[in-house]
Design a protein around this motif. Structure first.
Motif, PDB file in Angstrom:
ATOM      1  N   ARG A 147      -5.004   0.872 -15.908  1.00  0.00           N
ATOM      2  CA  ARG A 147      -5.652   1.797 -16.996  1.00  0.00           C
ATOM      3  C   ARG A 147      -5.196   1.343 -18.507  1.00  0.00           C
ATOM      4  O   ARG A 147      -6.228   1.819 -19.576  1.00  0.00           O
ATOM      5  N   ASP A 171       7.703   0.569 -11.055  1.00  0.00           N
ATOM      6  CA  ASP A 171       8.459   0.727 -12.267  1.00  0.00           C
ATOM      7  C   ASP A 171       7.805  -0.307 -12.923  1.00  0.00           C
ATOM      8  O   ASP A 171       7.963  -1.473 -13.107  1.00  0.00           O
ATOM      9  N   GLU A 182       6.906   1.942  -2.562  1.00  0.00           N
ATOM     10  CA  GLU A 182       7.717   2.118  -3.955  1.00  0.00           C
ATOM     11  C   GLU A 182       9.107   1.473  -3.814  1.00  0.00           C
ATOM     12  O   GLU A 182       9.290   0.783  -3.026  1.00  0.00           O
ATOM     13  N   ASP A 210       4.120   2.859  -6.046  1.00  0.00           N
ATOM     14  CA  ASP A 210       4.664   3.438  -7.121  1.00  0.00           C
ATOM     15  C   ASP A 210       5.719   2.467  -7.862  1.00  0.00           C
ATOM     16  O   ASP A 210       6.844   2.351  -7.341  1.00  0.00           O
ATOM     17  N   SER A 232      -3.966  -1.842 -10.114  1.00  0.00           N
ATOM     18  CA  SER A 232      -4.697  -0.592 -10.754  1.00  0.00           C
ATOM     19  C   SER A 232      -3.734   0.479 -11.023  1.00  0.00           C
ATOM     20  O   SER A 232      -3.688   1.432 -11.359  1.00  0.00           O
ATOM     21  N   CYS A 233      -2.572   0.285 -10.109  1.00  0.00           N
ATOM     22  CA  CYS A 233      -1.497   1.574 -10.207  1.00  0.00           C
ATOM     23  C   CYS A 233      -0.512   1.503 -11.134  1.00  0.00           C
ATOM     24  O   CYS A 233       0.208   2.297 -11.321  1.00  0.00           O
ATOM     25  N   ASP A 258      -2.069   1.881  -4.802  1.00  0.00           N
ATOM     26  CA  ASP A 258      -1.401   3.177  -5.006  1.00  0.00           C
ATOM     27  C   ASP A 258       0.211   3.339  -4.759  1.00  0.00           C
ATOM     28  O   ASP A 258       0.666   4.392  -4.467  1.00  0.00           O
ATOM     29  N   PHE A 285       0.802  -1.223  -0.196  1.00  0.00           N
ATOM     30  CA  PHE A 285       0.120   0.104  -0.032  1.00  0.00           C
ATOM     31  C   PHE A 285       0.887   1.279   0.090  1.00  0.00           C
ATOM     32  O   PHE A 285       1.661   1.490   1.086  1.00  0.00           O
ATOM     33  N   SER A 286       0.821   2.100  -1.092  1.00  0.00           N
ATOM     34  CA  SER A 286       1.550   3.212  -1.359  1.00  0.00           C
ATOM     35  C   SER A 286       3.171   2.846  -0.950  1.00  0.00           C
ATOM     36  O   SER A 286       3.991   3.715  -0.221  1.00  0.00           O
TER      37      SER A 286
END
Lengths: 625, 294
Positions: A221, A169, A141, A167, A192-193, A165, A138-139
């Motif tokens: 997306r 690569d 990176e 980040d 989804s991120c 959510d 969750f969030s």
């Protein structure tokens, strides 16, 4: 004789009894009854929650709880979400994974929030835990889809992969094809991120088709609209679905297969995604709307009438995320259609614009609060507010547990009276007795903090920005809010006095963040020296704070309790105020006889009087962090 | 009565509005008011003051870091101590006297004084129709997560009015790109929108990554004695040991500096400070590439 009675239950029986006790708080209480209970309990604790990864070391956790199956860790402070924490600050999970790889071969679940996860970590997870089932990032990176490929390839029992959510690569969708054809255990996938334009649709479709237990699927997306029908067709048992792009030129055959696919999903309760929505395609989801309890339209950039049309079909809605395109009129309609609403989040479509672009004001929120009796959780961005609106909200929604109001322009006064919004927020804390989380905004004096200190007894998390007038404000909060665990403050005139006077309070909290306030470096040093169980970290990217006088304010300050001592993975712009450094008040450069100097000397005298905190006994219960 | 946190009088605010432009001052290139007004201006001995060549030929001359927002005294310190009487905590976070860490450092760029926000809110709260000067942005406000910002920025909302500004609306928020440096232990993120041009970007990056080149990363509690000497840094950074490159929308790596700044901010997806030895062969055909794109 009494000794006999105490030993009459064999350990296995106690262990069995304890297995019914799931909550951390209860488990902690159990462990403090007596030594033997402590021992039994620690061997059978399976689930650990650590709210601050620096509060305790992996070794300490492993030493006390040798048989853990599920761990949850949080890293960076919450304000990292808004870029207030510089990169490289910390929150690395690798040391944890490395230790657990050896100590917990049967680890099944890892949940991380705001941590730095590398591909190396993911590969280590894939290699080390044979029965690995749940990975929630969750969030986070620091990793790429290559790391995900390693997880996919090795974790035959993986049930949940949730990248919420984060980040990531995204090197393309090929990682999906690393799930072997024999793999069928997936229950939940949230990718989804992922931001790449490429996705391996065939791998995705095959994966979805063979995982018959799939309940949650949130696409990114890159998945086009015309593929949704196919995917949904393979997973009609879905409960939670997130679309990819939901826009394309309208084609009737695409529409009808989409609508058909949705209508066969009888279990669907939650929808999200909807990037690039074309309104004409929204009716395709009407077949499921009546059963929907959760709807995330926060990326849907369509106007209020279209939104309202959709929402009228959703009488069971409990949770709605939406952009401010909904406007006051739309929220009014929502309040009449969706009586079950418990959570509302309204995000700004144009937060950096100088003038409002939509007609969304405090009225929208008021109308929802008046008409939705079950409302508990609010996140609302708007450009104006009034005390009378807040009082109305407070009186009509006494069950609010989370209230976050963001008036976009800092220090905005009550637009009707031009007064501060103290009274309004005061009403919120006074009437909403179960309020656990509060975010303030607008023009606020010390008075609002007086109210908060007086009434907000269940408040656990408070976020403050551009508010207050003096240390008294901070003092009210620290001395009054008994349940406070997390306090984050930015751009407020709070300085040394309140902080040092309430130093003991800080040991009862998880953490305190203060940035762009008025806390001096000298006070930080003092705090660090006097409070060995606190890590006092000064973050300053402009250079070492000791190159300036002690009376200079620090840029950012993060204080958290810890039994692990200062950490060693800090970047060059973070300094820990250590306890063993001899405290020298650097008076050079400080105005002689200044109030600051006077304060510091006075506060040093307080040292002997600082009480020990009861929670010391609970320090051994790592799960409370 | 409305309480605002001690907004200054108009003439100071007028000057400060100018100060809020996020620019790094080069000696002689800034407006005279800014340099003379030492109430508001501190000069910081930058780690790379006197930097000659940046990563691109666009740079010329060195830069002193100049930013406003502290009560000066002309001292070399980053923050100067409060004057007697105007002390900690007890007072408002007021205008130019606030020698606080009030203005938030935004990835190494000059912060703007908080007073601008105060002035705006005082004005806006009242009647909302005074158009302030270009609105300086506060880091992390309004509190919106990066994921949302980036999502909305890359596909801006379609509006009936003003399609030209559609991109500007959410896009004007920020444009964070990752910056990696060969050998550095972690990435940084920079917001390209806050820089006016290559000069500023380059200075900011130099500052951000200077600690890595001297091998200082990982150490904390560095005292002022150990601050790296300018000349050493210049040798490393400008002695063509590193070049700045970027990845464009097509995934190609190009040398930074060959295209106009606006074009660059539209093309750039991420930055990489690369060792020059590895950068050989990077064709700076950015101009042609960008031209073929709309």
């Amino acid at each position: 004789m009494q000794k006999k009675v105490a030993c009459s239950f064999p350990d296995e029986v106690l262990e069995h009894v304890f297995s019914f006790i799931q909550s951390d708080k209860d488990r902690n209480a159990v462990s403090m009854v007596c030594k033997s209970w402590y021992e039994i309990e620690r061997w059978c604790r399976r689930k650990i929650f650590i709210g601050n990864c620096y509060a305790v070391s992996p070794r300490m956790v492993i030493r006390r709880f040798p048989k853990v199956r599920s761990i949850e860790l949080k890293g960076k402070p919450h304000f990292a979400d808004f870029n207030l924490v510089p990169d490289g600050w910390g929150g690395y999970v690798l040391p944890w994974i490395a230790e657990m790889a050896g100590a917990y071969p049967w680890l099944e679940e890892i949940r991380l929030k705001r941590m730095v996860v590398t591909d190396e970590c993911l590969e280590l997870i894939a290699k080390s835990f044979k029965n690995f089932k749940v990975l929630v990032l969750f969030s986070c990176e620091g990793f790429s889809t290559d790391g995900l490929a390693a997880i996919a390839a090795s974790c035959m029992n993986l049930r949940e992969l949730d990248l919420r959510d984060s980040d990531v690569d995204d090197l393309g969708g090929h990682w999906l094809s690393h799930f072997p054809e024999t793999y069928t255990s997936l229950v939940s996938l949230n990718s989804s991120c992922l931001g790449s334009d490429e996705v391996s649709l065939s791998a995705l479709e095959r994966l979805v088709g063979r995982c018959t237990n799939l309940r949650t699927l949130r696409l990114n997306r890159a998945v086009p609209l015309d593929k949704i029908a196919n995917i949904l067709g393979r997973a009609p048992q879905l409960v939670d679905f997130g679309t990819g792009t939901y826009g394309a030129d309208l084609q009737s055959d695409v529409f009808s297969s989409l609508a058909g696919a949705f209508s066969s999903c009888k279990e669907l309760r939650s929808l999200s995604g909807f990037w690039d929505v074309v309104p004409a395609y929204l009716p395709a989801i009407y077949p499921v709307c009546s059963r929907l309890t959760s709807l995330n339209l926060s990326y849907v950039t369509i106007q209020s009438p279209d939104l309202v049309k959709l929402l009228r079909h959703c009488p069971s809605l409990q949770r709605l995320l939406v952009l401010d395109y909904i406007e006051d009129s739309g929220l009014e309609a929502l309040s009449s259609s969706c009586k079950e609403l418990q959570e509302l989040r309204v995000f700004p479509s144009d937060p950096f614009g100088e003038e409002p672009n939509v007609s969304l004001t405090e009225q929208g929120l008021v109308s929802v609060c008046l008409a939705c009796p079950k409302l508990q959780s609010v996140l609302y961005f708007c450009r104006r507010m009034s005390n009378v609106a807040l009082v109305t909200i407070a009186q009509n929604c006494p069950n609010l547990t989370r209230f976050r109001l963001c008036i976009i322009e800092p220090r905005t006064a009550d637009f009707l009276t031009l007064e501060p919004l103290d009274v309004g927020f005061g009403a919120i804390v006074e009437h909403c007795k179960d309020l656990r989380r509060l975010s303030l905004s607008g023009l606020l004096t010390d008075r609002v903090f007086e109210y908060i200190g007086r009434y907000a007894k269940k408040l656990e998390m408070l976020s403050v920005a551009f508010a207050g007038e003096s240390d008294l404000g901070l003092h009210h909060v620290l001395s009054g809010c008994e349940s406070l665990r997390k306090l984050e403050i930015r751009d407020c005139p709070f300085g040394d006095k309140a902080l040092l006077a309430n130093a003991a309070k800080l040991e009862t909290m998880r953490s305190l963040w203060m940035s762009s306030c008025a806390v001096s470096f000298g006070a930080c040093k003092l705090l660090g020296q006097k409070m060995p169980r606190l890590n006092v970290e000064v973050i300053d990217e402009s250079g070492p704070p000791d190159s300036r006088p002690d009376s200079c304010p620090v840029d950012k300050l993060y204080i958290y309790r810890s039994v692990a001592g200062p950490r060693f993975d800090m970047p060059p712009f973070v300094w820990t105020m250590e306890e063993d450094s001899a405290l020298q008040l650097n008076t050079i450069g400080n105005p002689i006889g200044s109030e600051w100097e006077h304060n510091m000397k006075g506060i040093q005298g307080l040292r002997a009087q600082m009480p020990f905190v009861l929670y010391l006994a609970e320090l051994s219960n790592t799960s409370q962090w | 009565m409305e309480k605002s946190s001690g907004v200054t009088n108009t003439e100071e605010s007028g000057l400060l509005l100018k100060d809020t432009e996020l620019r790094l001052g080069l000696p002689g290139s800034e407006s005279p008011e800014m340099e003379d007004h030492d109430q508001n201006v501190l000069s910081l001995k930058s780690f790379v003051s006197g930097a000659k060549r940046g990563f691109s030929d666009a740079l010329d001359g060195g830069g002193k870091w100049v930013f406003s927002g502290g009560s000066g005294g002309g001292s070399e310190g980053l923050f100067s101590p409060r004057r007697g009487g105007n002390n900690n905590g007890g007072n408002d976070l007021s205008g130019p006297d606030s020698g606080l860490g009030g203005p938030v450092l935004k990835d190494g760029v000059a912060p703007k004084p908080l007073v601008v926000q105060e002035k705006k809110s005082q004005v806006a709260a009242g009647n909302g129709n005074t158009a302030p000067a270009s609105k300086a942005q506060v880091v992390g406000w309004p509190p919106i997560r990066s994921f949302r910002k980036n999502t909305m920025a890359s596909h801006p909302p379609k509006n009936d009015n003003d399609d030209d500004n559609a991109e500007a609306k959410f896009g004007s928020g920020c444009l964070y790109v990752k910056v990696s440096m060969d050998g550095a232990p972690y990435l940084r993120k920079v917001d390209l929108k806050i820089y006016g041009g290559y000069k500023e970007l380059s200075s900011a990056l130099e500052k951000m990554f200077s600690c890595f080149t001297i091998g200082q990363c990982g150490s904390h509690g560095v005292s002022s004695r150990d601050v790296l000497s300018e000349s050493r840094l210049i040798d490393l950074l400008h002695g063509s040991e590193y070049v700045l490159t970027y990845e464009d929308k097509d995934g190609d790596w190009m040398l930074v500096g060959d295209v106009p700044w606006e074009m660059f901010t539209n093309c750039c997806k991420r930055l990489r400070i690369m060792k020059s030895t590895e950068a050989i062969g990077l064709a700076p055909r950015a101009m042609e590439k960008c031209k073929t794109r709309t």
